[in-house]
Write an enzyme that holds these catalytic residues in place. Sequence first.
Site, PDB file in Angstrom:
ATOM      1  N   HIS A 183       0.823  -1.209   0.000  1.00  0.00           N
ATOM      2  CA  HIS A 183       0.000   0.000   0.000  1.00  0.00           C
ATOM      3  C   HIS A 183       0.860   1.264   0.000  1.00  0.00           C
ATOM      4  CE1 HIS A 183      -2.294  -3.333   1.712  1.00  0.00           C
ATOM      5  NE2 HIS A 183      -3.396  -2.728   1.331  1.00  0.00           N
TER       6      HIS A 183
ATOM      7  N   GLU B 207     -17.062  -3.935  24.741  1.00  0.00           N
ATOM      8  CA  GLU B 207     -16.177  -5.079  24.918  1.00  0.00           C
ATOM      9  C   GLU B 207     -14.973  -5.059  23.982  1.00  0.00           C
ATOM     10  OE1 GLU B 207     -19.473  -5.207  24.481  1.00  0.00           O
ATOM     11  OE2 GLU B 207     -20.175  -5.777  26.465  1.00  0.00           O
TER      12      GLU B 207
END
Lengths: 614, 614
Positions: free
Chosen positions: A33, A362
Amino acid sequence: MNNPDISAELLSGIANQLRIHSIAATTAAGSGHPTSCCSAADLVAALFFGQMRYDPKNPHYANNDRFILSKGHAAPLLYAAWAENGVVPISELTKLRELGNDLEGHPTPRLPFVDVASGSLGQGLSVGVGMALNARLDKFDYNTYVLLGDGECAEGSVWEAASLAGTYKLNNLVAVIDVNRLGQSQETAFGHHTEVYEKRFQAFGWRTEVIDGHDMEEILEVLAFVGADDKPLAIIAKTTKGHGISFADNKDAWHGKALSKEEAAAAIAELQPKAKSGLGVEIPKPTQVTEPNTQPPASWPAINYKLGDKIATRESYGAGLVRLGEADARIVAMDGDTKNSTYSEKFYKKFPTRFTECFIAEQNLVGVAIGFAAMKKIPFASTFAAFFTRAHDQIRMGAISLANIKLVGSHVGVSIGEDGGSQMALEDLGMMRALPGSIVFYPSDAVCAEKCLEQMAEHKGISYLRTSRPKTPVIYGNDEKFPIGGAKVLKQNAGDKITVVSAGVTLFEALKAADILAKDGITITVIDAYSVKPLAKEVIKAAAQKTNNLVLTVEDHYPEGGLGDTVAGELSADGIKVHKLAVFELPRSGKPDELLAKYGLDATAIVKKVKALV
Amino acid sequence: MNNPDISAELLSGIANQLRIHSIAATTAAGSGHPTSCCSAADLVAALFFGQMRYDPKNPHYANNDRFILSKGHAAPLLYAAWAENGVVPISELTKLRELGNDLEGHPTPRLPFVDVASGSLGQGLSVGVGMALNARLDKFDYNTYVLLGDGECAEGSVWEAASLAGTYKLNNLVAVIDVNRLGQSQETAFGHHTEVYEKRFQAFGWRTEVIDGHDMEEILEVLAFVGADDKPLAIIAKTTKGHGISFADNKDAWHGKALSKEEAAAAIAELQPKAKSGLGVEIPKPTQVTEPNTQPPASWPAINYKLGDKIATRESYGAGLVRLGEADARIVAMDGDTKNSTYSEKFYKKFPTRFTECFIAEQNLVGVAIGFAAMKKIPFASTFAAFFTRAHDQIRMGAISLANIKLVGSHVGVSIGEDGGSQMALEDLGMMRALPGSIVFYPSDAVCAEKCLEQMAEHKGISYLRTSRPKTPVIYGNDEKFPIGGAKVLKQNAGDKITVVSAGVTLFEALKAADILAKDGITITVIDAYSVKPLAKEVIKAAAQKTNNLVLTVEDHYPEGGLGDTVAGELSADGIKVHKLAVFELPRSGKPDELLAKYGLDATAIVKKVKALV
């Protein structure tokens, strides 16, 4: 800026050198990338050579400023920075992505200067929150910098982390958002509208600075005020993807594409005249500190349970964590607003500064734990086991990060009763087993739970404790040992017809079944497989071979991926025949005992099944 | 307000009646969350009896306003509303949480008026986004109302949904936030600071209204302006937990506790004088619409592949989805900014209005799919398979919702190559298998992938397609059938020494291994287990019994929970001996072929293993 001796011009030159390395490396690899590296190069150059206080020769030093590349696909840029600061040989950079080289496609802690793996987006800020909280706890003055892409700000986990950082006023945490406008498959939802990110971070309790991410003077100006007030700082940097490569700059369809050799040569020719080496730049030193103790205690305080007392394993988790916490200051804990159910509240009450309330989030809960673990704490994160599925990707990345985290899930299986299916963990054993190197414990009584906790604290790596809601009797003496990979043969007689392997609440049903069957003249072997992973393969095999290779597993879990699959997967090659009792359908509300009966996990069901098999 | 005939006073009276039912039901059950019901009772009364246009006798009517109880623990309040509108017999309410009764601890679609299960917090808004998008697609004028708690606004998934709703300007979506200040274990991060929620929703593109959630006039006033501009509406209602119960109102330590009989009697005595029945209230009617066709097409358009052509299964997914989409208008698709890699882009280009770009937010991606499925669309959601772990909890709740969603994960296993571990799905088979009633397909070639897609579209329930990145040759004819639960015996000879079971890219390695072994005089059976769940147990068993009960599984997946565990778990009881080849360690970057070799999944590794076993 912490490095008064460096000029903006030199930093811009280093940024271009980082761009050149990123292009050369990805072209050599044939993938990667490069344009995502180019947008962030000025920001990274400013951080690594102008701002951050760290010892390149000792990247794990306890008071180094931390850097997390949340946009992990810009890995070549990170590697380039660690080459220009003298740590990675520059010749290594073009071995990017080669098998055996630690310069992988996305960063992993196989590299000493990478604290946590990245590559699944939106996770770095949570880790940063954990590190920033750790600095508070240790009273260290390091700052934590997290580089995010704009695209990944769509991930909710970013906002979980942002919210907690704002709530706890972590002014030692800096998020740098590389707003390069372009996602993988199209423009992001907000393009170059930096005001969207500005409003959002402000609403989440952050100070924000919007800058031109390619203007080094502007970058340095805002970095000079890190920690200037009581809020975390979000630097929202407008950049262009592929900056510095005229033919790719700010253009569509360049995501995740290496340049051809010709394109790379052209790009490098453009950049070369403006590039400068970072080698020789004096990196600002961190404040010297006394490094925290990392030695485990010689022993743990003793436990003192009475045989037959009825205590839920979730309750002994709370008691055990306090006990361990007294002996080892590295132990910290966090929960997601369930601390009165998981019993982590006991630790919170005893050691409030070592506990982090993460509220109902969470993903961030696990990310925070990973952040503490990267700073050599021993974090125990707890919530209802079912809700760890919410953080499955963070846990997966935790395993790739080789993170030393301890997860404790309560309220498992149908034995939680009336709350119904949404609150019942029935897939957690499978989820936790499928983590490379993980340890998975499923204790049945308080003694076993406490001893498993000791193993978890001592073992370096990801481990999981499955606790139960119902009270169960203490069946082991206080001196019983529960090593990783062990199992307990609780009943065994000559002439046993079958080996029943269980753990948790159903172990007691198996013991009851054994008594019932004995009255009918059928004796059975009963094994407590408290260590689901690694499994005590040899113990179970030896027992099974004495019972005509016949095994029955009983578990308060779905049939896929749990104890039954484990035993079958490990022992079928040896000719062991494994039958399973598990929760074979979507469960519903009811009383715990009713549900164990309905789903075929109680003593009656075991008796029936054994009689059908022997 | 849509019900001009009802007074605020009557609505307040109904709210108190709902409180009474909620208290009575939870006290009868001995567990539950009465105080969480009481805070939201006025809001629910206003929605169900004053605002929403729906046909109580036909809760699935296509143009009913939708209601999602995201704070699922307030289930008794929902049941009470559906009792006071005449659907649930009032005498049923006190059977709450009893085994066999559909009034479970948290709502599930076992009840006809519940579209999706809730109870894992923070998921309802995503479902609402899917429903609101569906209204747009069908040009229906129903609105979607989602009731959230304040505590659950800590979940990142709420902000993923909020962001997409803001981006797509879903002014047919209303979030009602019950800000009752108290979480489970302590006060929420923001208590009664409603301005925090206000700023956040505004920053995410919403119109906001802050009200007193117990002032019926105020509630009705803001409801009168639903859809008044081009933004989704967040009603931020300041409430008190336990409102109406003097001794519990706005007090700590009352979360998730049923009142004792005496307490309940006292609370009901307080409420009774102010309570009124909702029975007889005329519910506003929805606009009549032509209900969308829900009949499947008589057949699917044919496929036309050539044997030997090399096509990645991810690519045939894109082609197949367009093909199916042409025949069945119920098919819609969504992706998380990976559409150019998963190939869902093909569908997007062909049917742009039936495609939802969800950006990098996988939890919301799955939630949106669940919302469409609840409205009888057939949604296909795709991303990298590894990133479905991000939505594991949403997928789990999707299974509990009996949601008809289709998940398609690409880029699985080490065969993706250079990107490295973070991008490799190596636990997805395990995750998807452990969903009650799920179907799990793992095709090896384009024909199989396309035919599995047809099965997924026809099958009602959650199903998963695992696609691969590398190109693989077409090995099946265009007319080959691939039923759910099937397998293909590709090689079988008298005297075969072992049965090799594989799927996906490693199937071709198994076929190569068979050729190599044949030269050494060792013949083997090779089975394509494209249907991982349900497994073609009998086919594999029959083959294995002809090869001395010896089976070798080969999979590009971790050894836990995948194909090997499946085969062992299903067949070990029959005495079949299952050996596994899988990815037994944390993988790293490299070329696909190199990695298949390094982790022991290529033809050479299979040959070696077979020779060691036979």
